[in-house]
Design an enzyme around this catalytic site. Sequence first.
Site, short mmCIF file in Angstrom:
data_model
loop_
_atom_site.label_atom_id
_atom_site.label_comp_id
_atom_site.label_asym_id
_atom_site.label_seq_id
_atom_site.Cartn_x
_atom_site.Cartn_y
_atom_site.Cartn_z
N CYS A 262 0.82 -1.22 0.00
CA CYS A 262 0.00 0.00 0.00
C CYS A 262 0.85 1.27 0.00
O CYS A 262 0.65 2.17 -0.82
CB CYS A 262 -0.99 -0.02 1.16
SG CYS A 262 -0.26 0.17 2.81
N HIS A 310 -2.66 1.48 6.81
CA HIS A 310 -3.03 1.35 5.40
C HIS A 310 -3.21 2.74 4.81
O HIS A 310 -3.65 3.68 5.48
CB HIS A 310 -4.32 0.54 5.24
CG HIS A 310 -4.60 0.16 3.80
ND1 HIS A 310 -3.93 -0.85 3.16
CD2 HIS A 310 -5.45 0.69 2.89
CE1 HIS A 310 -4.37 -0.96 1.92
NE2 HIS A 310 -5.29 -0.02 1.73
N HIS A 322 -5.86 1.98 -4.29
CA HIS A 322 -4.97 1.44 -3.25
C HIS A 322 -4.57 0.01 -3.60
O HIS A 322 -5.15 -0.62 -4.48
CB HIS A 322 -5.65 1.49 -1.87
CG HIS A 322 -6.75 0.49 -1.69
ND1 HIS A 322 -6.97 -0.15 -0.49
CD2 HIS A 322 -7.71 0.01 -2.53
CE1 HIS A 322 -8.00 -0.97 -0.59
NE2 HIS A 322 -8.47 -0.89 -1.82
#
Length: 347
Positions: A262, A310, A322
Amino acid sequence: MAAHRRPRQHPTRGTAARTAVTLTLAGAATAAGLGAGTGHADPQRSPAEVRAEVDRLYREAEVATEQYNGAKEKADAAGRRLAGLQDEAARKEDRLNTARESLGAVAAAQYRAGGLDPALQLALSSDPGAYLDGAAFVERAGTRQAAAVRRVRGELREVEQVRATARTELTSLTARRAELGEHRETITAKLAEARGLLARLTPVERPVERTAPPSHPTRSARPDLTPSSGTTSRAAAAVAYARAKLGSPYVWGATGPNAFDCSGLIQAAYRSAGVSLPRTTYAQIGAGHRVSRAQLRPGDLVFFYSGISHVGLYIGNGQMIHAPNPSAPVRVAPIDQMPFAGATRVV
């Protein structure tokens, strides 16, 4: 030999004993449950419970991944510093050797010229004027020798200082590498357990990540990146890069160009736009200035979970690009899919 034979067991007793051991081991494995790292799923769990467990394992793996990324960044920096110190030490050692050679030459010349008492040398000299010039040279040579000694001592101190700093960096690098190994083991174990759980579910039962909401499929696919939206050219370039990477696989620790985790996707997207970002999510959130959810515009970084584990790249209309986890490639998804933790505007 007969004395060493084991007593014959009754068939029924042997079978009963083996059955008891098997039941004991099975009970222990069940009691360990899914929290034992690579334990098997409880067959009584529902698909929803298994999906929740998989989500938890992926989150924990992602936390470990960001810790791994941070440790790797520190290890790489320590490695570069160590290499620089080694080069510096080599240069200083060359200067030290040169100073030592110079000192040795002066000392040898003085030794060769210092075999007779100065008064006797003057008395025996056939050219007193030349001798007096030579005596002055010897005094100057002594001064040069003292200066040479000081240079050698100074160079030696500098070499030792650089070597001590290099030893400190080596210790730091060794610690960072050990930390990398620990995080790698954690990630590998979490992902292996998640894969094992997913393998127990049918394709229909497996988790499916939500993508763009069906109410605005066209708008969410192409967010507005015109100057009127407030998006800078660099933010637009970062979004364009991320869009070009849709479908790329998630690989922990990867920063592109063909696979990403990520934070690696975010770093690569802005690197393509000429902006340098830190490697980890918990460092990236501090790389710009914070903005509220209501202020979001394309190119902003959006962060999730309380541990900031994240990150996604906002593209407008409540959507982001993402890299989710190993079970899903780089994709467009709504930002309300996960617990929102904050946002940062980089440019």
